[in-house]
Design an enzyme around this catalytic site. Structure first.
Site, PDB file in Angstrom:
ATOM      1  N   HIS A  79       0.807  -1.219   0.000  1.00 38.78           N
ATOM      2  CA  HIS A  79       0.000   0.000   0.000  1.00 38.78           C
ATOM      3  C   HIS A  79       0.842   1.272   0.000  1.00 38.78           C
ATOM      4  CE1 HIS A  79       0.368  -0.385   4.546  1.00 38.78           C
ATOM      5  NE2 HIS A  79       0.623   0.907   4.394  1.00 38.78           N
ATOM      6  N   GLU A  96      -3.878   3.552   1.861  1.00 41.25           N
ATOM      7  CA  GLU A  96      -4.132   3.722   3.287  1.00 41.25           C
ATOM      8  C   GLU A  96      -4.327   5.207   3.580  1.00 41.25           C
ATOM      9  OE1 GLU A  96      -1.910   3.314   7.650  1.00 41.25           O
ATOM     10  OE2 GLU A  96      -0.921   2.558   5.842  1.00 41.25           O
ATOM     11  N   HIS A 126       2.435  11.688  -6.650  1.00 44.09           N
ATOM     12  CA  HIS A 126       1.045  11.322  -6.895  1.00 44.09           C
ATOM     13  C   HIS A 126       0.839   9.827  -6.729  1.00 44.09           C
ATOM     14  CE1 HIS A 126       3.013  10.990 -10.948  1.00 44.09           C
ATOM     15  NE2 HIS A 126       2.415   9.815 -10.917  1.00 44.09           N
ATOM     16  N   GLU A 175      -3.007  10.535 -10.837  1.00 44.92           N
ATOM     17  CA  GLU A 175      -2.807  10.397 -12.278  1.00 44.92           C
ATOM     18  C   GLU A 175      -3.769   9.352 -12.830  1.00 44.92           C
ATOM     19  OE1 GLU A 175       0.843   9.703 -15.480  1.00 44.92           O
ATOM     20  OE2 GLU A 175       1.072   9.016 -13.405  1.00 44.92           O
TER      21      GLU A 175
END
Length: 310
Positions: free
Chosen positions: A158, A223, A250, A296
């Site tokens: 994550h 998260e 990003h 993105e």
């Protein structure tokens, strides 16, 4: 996406964690390169997939010249002047052995397993001092005396970002991006909650036992960390990583039909950083989330591939 000082050192670090460079884009006219790393062994979740058809992927951005600039330093997102992004996370087979392997190789830690109260997670530091959380896919107590670790079994689990208003952010990622709220970890004594989102089915068990959580074998989760009371603060609370000091850039979501997805986002009334039609790059768009983090949007090439390619 993380901005790095020296791509050779950064790629070396993530390859030591078992990742493989699955793509690279060079933009000499604009004086930057992009490196994409993911787990790609035969045991990996997305083995041999096109780079746009993966869930757990790290993009490193290198702006030419930073490797020779003694004053260049990326903002890792965990210091007061640039707090927002928190860490990336990998899940491993035998966490004690995995951490010992990193330490033996000379890599530094923000938090070792035995530090503090939580002895089932660690935080390594990459060459730019971005935090890399290490979590267990197996029972921590049962692997304490296991000396071997197989990097081919690791997952890029994550990415963590801090959010001001958890209700607004949860609604955004579920309604706009179709993510599923997979589990919540509440820490009232410490004054924060963690919310994990991703694509796929929610696990039946939402608990964490012996350092093993039910989503540890997933890849590409998001998260959200909510510190109690931030929703009552005026104005922007967290740094998006793209204004000074820069670091994290990003997250990215790949979609089945880029034009149709962006049209849907438009109809949903999202705030754009860059529409498809803006600028010279007509194959990427950027949406802003409630905290101003960039997301993105790219085409998943699997859905445009010729028959038989996949």
């Amino acid at each position: 996406m993380l901005r790095v000082k020296d791509p050779k050192e950064s790629v070396k670090f993530y390859e030591f964690l078992g990742m493989k460079q699955v793509n690279k884009f060079e933009f000499p006219d604009n004086k930057f390169d992009l490196y994409f790393l993911a787990y790609d062994s035969p045991k990996a979740v997305s083995h041999s997939n096109h780079w746009t058809d993966r869930e757990g992927i790290i993009e490193l951005t290198h702006n030419y010249g930073t490797e020779n600039d003694p004053n260049y330093k990326s903002c890792n997102g965990n210091k007061d002047h640039g707090k927002g992004f928190g860490h990336v996370c990998i899940s491993v087979d035998n966490i004690q052995a995995a951490c010992a392997r990193l330490e033996d190789a000379g890599y530094k830690f923000q938090k070792k397993l035995k530090d503090g109260r939580m002895h089932h997670i660690a935080f390594a530091l990459d060459p730019d001092e971005y935090w890399v959380e290490i979590i267990a896919k197996n029972d921590v107590e049962k692997t304490e005396n296991v000396k071997e670790t197989d990097v081919e079994t690791y997952n890029m689990n994550h990415t963590m970002i801090r959010v001001k208003d958890k209700d607004a952010s949860l609604k955004f990622y579920q309604d706009i991006f179709g993510m599923t709220h997979l589990r919540t970890h509440e820490s009232p004594n410490a004054g924060f909650n963690l919310y994990f989102l991703g694509y796929g089915i929610k696990p039946k068990d939402d608990s964490t036992a012996n350092g093993v959580n039910p989503t540890a074998s997933r890849e590409g989760l998001l998260e959200l960390t909510w510190n109690y009371g931030t929703e009552k603060q005026e104005g922007k609370v967290y740094h998006d990583g793209n204004s000074d000091p820069q670091g994290f850039g990003h997250i990215c979501v790949s979609v089945d039909d880029l034009d149709a997805a962006c049209q849907r986002f438009e109809e949903k009334g999202v705030q754009w950083k860059k529409r498809l039609t803006d600028g010279r790059m007509k194959n990427v768009a950027f949406v802003l989330d409630p905290d101003g983090y960039w997301i993105e949007i790219i085409q998943n090439e699997k859905y445009k591939a010729a028959p038989g390619k996949y």
